[in-house]
Write a protein that holds these residues in place. Structure first.
Motif, PDB file in Angstrom:
ATOM      1  N   SER A   1       8.863  27.900   3.174  1.00 54.87           N
ATOM      2  CA  SER A   1       8.824  28.918   4.139  1.00 54.87           C
ATOM      3  C   SER A   1       7.695  29.995   3.964  1.00 54.87           C
ATOM      4  O   SER A   1       7.051  30.308   4.915  1.00 54.87           O
ATOM      5  CB  SER A   1      10.237  29.759   3.968  1.00 54.87           C
ATOM      6  OG  SER A   1      11.425  29.045   4.568  1.00 54.87           O
TER       7      SER A   1
ATOM      8  N   THR B   1       4.422  29.950   6.739  1.00 52.74           N
ATOM      9  CA  THR B   1       4.410  31.415   7.498  1.00 52.74           C
ATOM     10  C   THR B   1       3.193  32.276   7.027  1.00 52.74           C
ATOM     11  O   THR B   1       2.635  33.246   7.674  1.00 52.74           O
ATOM     12  CB  THR B   1       5.592  32.154   7.516  1.00 52.74           C
ATOM     13  OG1 THR B   1       6.010  32.505   6.190  1.00 52.74           O
ATOM     14  CG2 THR B   1       6.781  31.164   8.251  1.00 52.74           C
TER      15      THR B   1
ATOM     16  N   HIS C   1       9.943  36.398   5.813  1.00 53.66           N
ATOM     17  CA  HIS C   1      10.386  35.241   6.518  1.00 53.66           C
ATOM     18  C   HIS C   1      11.782  35.103   6.708  1.00 53.66           C
ATOM     19  O   HIS C   1      12.411  34.215   7.336  1.00 53.66           O
ATOM     20  CB  HIS C   1       9.557  34.026   6.081  1.00 53.66           C
ATOM     21  CG  HIS C   1       9.611  33.678   4.614  1.00 53.66           C
ATOM     22  ND1 HIS C   1      10.927  33.263   4.207  1.00 53.66           N
ATOM     23  CD2 HIS C   1       8.675  33.552   3.888  1.00 53.66           C
ATOM     24  CE1 HIS C   1      10.584  32.820   2.820  1.00 53.66           C
ATOM     25  NE2 HIS C   1       9.420  33.206   2.565  1.00 53.66           N
TER      26      HIS C   1
ATOM     27  N   GLY D   1       9.141  34.738  11.870  1.00 52.07           N
ATOM     28  CA  GLY D   1       7.752  34.700  11.984  1.00 52.07           C
ATOM     29  C   GLY D   1       7.138  33.366  12.356  1.00 52.07           C
ATOM     30  O   GLY D   1       7.693  32.391  12.240  1.00 52.07           O
ATOM     31  N   GLU D   2       5.933  33.384  12.952  1.00 52.67           N
ATOM     32  CA  GLU D   2       5.366  32.085  13.535  1.00 52.67           C
ATOM     33  C   GLU D   2       5.088  31.094  12.354  1.00 52.67           C
ATOM     34  O   GLU D   2       4.342  31.550  11.428  1.00 52.67           O
ATOM     35  CB  GLU D   2       4.176  32.361  14.374  1.00 52.67           C
ATOM     36  CG  GLU D   2       3.665  31.135  15.081  1.00 52.67           C
ATOM     37  CD  GLU D   2       2.692  31.306  16.013  1.00 52.67           C
ATOM     38  OE1 GLU D   2       2.373  30.889  17.088  1.00 52.67           O
ATOM     39  OE2 GLU D   2       1.634  32.289  15.734  1.00 52.67           O
ATOM     40  N   THR D   3       5.096  29.836  12.236  1.00 54.21           N
ATOM     41  CA  THR D   3       4.659  28.903  11.274  1.00 54.21           C
ATOM     42  C   THR D   3       3.475  28.215  11.884  1.00 54.21           C
ATOM     43  O   THR D   3       2.884  28.413  12.916  1.00 54.21           O
ATOM     44  CB  THR D   3       5.683  27.784  11.204  1.00 54.21           C
ATOM     45  OG1 THR D   3       5.581  26.943  12.344  1.00 54.21           O
ATOM     46  CG2 THR D   3       7.192  28.325  10.943  1.00 54.21           C
TER      47      THR D   3
ATOM     48  N   THR E   1       0.205  38.219   8.457  1.00 55.77           N
ATOM     49  CA  THR E   1       0.878  37.563   7.467  1.00 55.77           C
ATOM     50  C   THR E   1       0.192  38.416   6.137  1.00 55.77           C
ATOM     51  O   THR E   1      -0.379  39.190   5.948  1.00 55.77           O
ATOM     52  CB  THR E   1      -0.232  36.370   7.345  1.00 55.77           C
ATOM     53  OG1 THR E   1      -1.379  36.440   7.575  1.00 55.77           O
ATOM     54  CG2 THR E   1       0.210  35.435   8.550  1.00 55.77           C
TER      55      THR E   1
END
Length: 453
Positions: free
Chosen positions: A62, A66, A73, A105-107, A437
């Motif tokens: 994860s 991310t 996350h 969150g965006e991956t 991030t």
């Protein structure tokens, strides 16, 4: 979707995760991995990569996708306690939750889809129900989950092509047949490359992790497993070459954690049972509605949950639990909630549904076992000869980072990096950024024209 107006790009990214490959294997002359070493010679290799706490597969992957620590996350380990239900929550095997339910969150694959890329994932943790993966077979251990949650059109294609996907679950559960699982992952990757050529393809190989659990670090079985996975990497690279897209593909090979050998077992729930705080449910070993305290294992570490609703009673009990753990053999370091942010775990008021009240790292030769059926708190034997889950700063737990391809500067050595730096770096190749991030782009790995792009 935004991606609908974007043409499919003529470039590709392949990300391979080798579960359990410690960085120290790169310096080990007994490790024969010619394909990986060829990538190192033609690209970039880091001196080491610091993972996240706990060094457990679901939390780490994860963080990989991310660029964030678990605090952000939300996947705090392989196992947690779900406070609302007072049940053990299993991220392991994607048994309980879809990706959208737990991963914040965006991956990088979300971002790839947003940028118009086609995406594919095989045996990657926390991908169940991921709607930004065009072709998806998550990491499961039960055949019924493979059948119900893999991309149906792909699953049917693979069956029609004669690939034995009906055995994926059986091969995944049985370590003795782990090579067959990783072989099948490779065959599916080759099929995808040949028939669909996804722009972004992520693969997760499990055999080195299984062999080190069963036989220990630097065992002959561990060396063989790394060589076997390297052969599979070679087959995937050959498939890319045969399709005519290898020279357009940037390849990343990473691992999630290293390993240490273990000789003892610590049973925190037996300790809690002896104190009268844990009341087992004989009909459901994962349900703890009658317990005041319960612990879960993440290999070489553990989480402890105090299930008291009254704040004052909880604080008094927490003090007793803290003292019992501090005095117990097998516990190396104990962490309070105020220590959690420095570990990358949630602070006060964050993710309270899954966040523990205490965390601990076991002594380095000790495996933390969830089982509470026996009477021994510490045992001079262990189910596993090798283990992870300890603090990521330990040298033995450092992971691997290798990158090569048309965008990568050849012959470059990086100082030690962090695993959260990988996602912002891959996002650069997608022509975008991931917002907010914890990691940073590895800017020095690019060829000049890419760095200026």
């Amino acid at each position: 979707m935004e991606s609908a107006n974007r043409p499919k790009p003529d470039k590709y990214v392949l990300i391979i995760s080798i579960d359990g490959m410690a960085n120290y294997y790169l310096q080990d002359p007994n490790v024969r991995m010619p394909h990986l070493r060829a990538l190192i010679r033609s690209g970039v290799c880091a001196e080491g990569m610091e993972s996240v706490f706990p060094t457990a597969t679901w939390a780490i992957h994860s963080s990989l996708v991310t660029g964030n620590y678990p605090r952000k996350h939300g996947v705090l380990g392989n196992w947690v306690v779900d406070r609302p239900s007072r049940r053990v929550g299993e991220h392991f095997g994607d048994r309980m939750w879809d990706k959208r339910d737990v991963l914040r969150g965006e991956t990088w694959y979300d971002a790839a889809k947003r940028m118009g890329w086609t995406t594919a994932s095989i045996c990657w943790p926390v991908t169940r129900g991921a709607d930004t993966l065009d072709y998806n077979i998550p990491e499961f251990y039960e055949q019924e989950l493979f059948e119900s949650h893999s991309t149906r059109s792909l699953w049917d294609e693979l069956k029609a092509a004669g690939l034995p996907v009906e055995l994926y679950g059986e091969w995944s559960r049985d370590h003795a047949r782990g090579p067959m699982q990783d072989w099948l992952t490779t065959e599916i990757a080759k099929y995808l490359i040949d028939r669909h050529s996804p722009n972004l393809l992520q693969l997760h190989y499990l055999l080195p992790d299984s062999c080190q659990h069963d036989y220990g670090v630097r065992s002959r079985e561990a060396y063989w497993s790394l060589e076997f996975v390297d052969e599979r990497i070679g087959e995937v690279l050959k498939a890319l070459k045969q399709k005519g897209i290898l020279d357009k593909t940037d390849v990343f090979v990473v691992s999630d954690h290293g390993f240490v050998n273990t000789t003892r077992t610590f049973y925190p729930n037996v300790l809690l049972k002896h104190k009268g705080w844990l009341a087992p449910n004989l009909d459901d070993e994962h349900e703890f509605s009658g317990s005041r305290v319960v612990a879960v294992s993440n290999g070489g570490s553990g989480y402890v949950y105090v299930l008291e609703d009254d704040a004052e009673a909880k604080e008094l009990l927490l003090d007793e639990v803290r003292r019992a753990l501090a005095e117990s053999e097998g516990v190396g370091r104990l962490f309070e909630r105020e220590d959690f942010p420095s570990l990358g775990l949630p602070g006060a008021g964050e993710l309270d549904g899954h966040c523990p009240d205490l965390a601990f790292e076991a002594e380095p030769d000790c495996f933390v076992h969830f089982d509470y059926s026996g009477e021994e708190v510490i045992a001079s034997f262990t189910k596993f000869k090798g283990m992870h889950g300890y603090l990521p700063q330990r040298e033995e737990l450092k992971a691997v980072f290798v990158a090569a391809g048309p965008s990568i500067r050849p012959g470059t050595s990086l100082p030690e990096i962090r695993i959260v730096d990988v996602a912002p770096t891959i996002a650069r190749l997608l022509g975008t950024e991931l917002e907010d991030t914890d990691g940073r782009e590895l800017e020095t790995i690019w060829k000049e024209e890419v760095r200026l792009w």
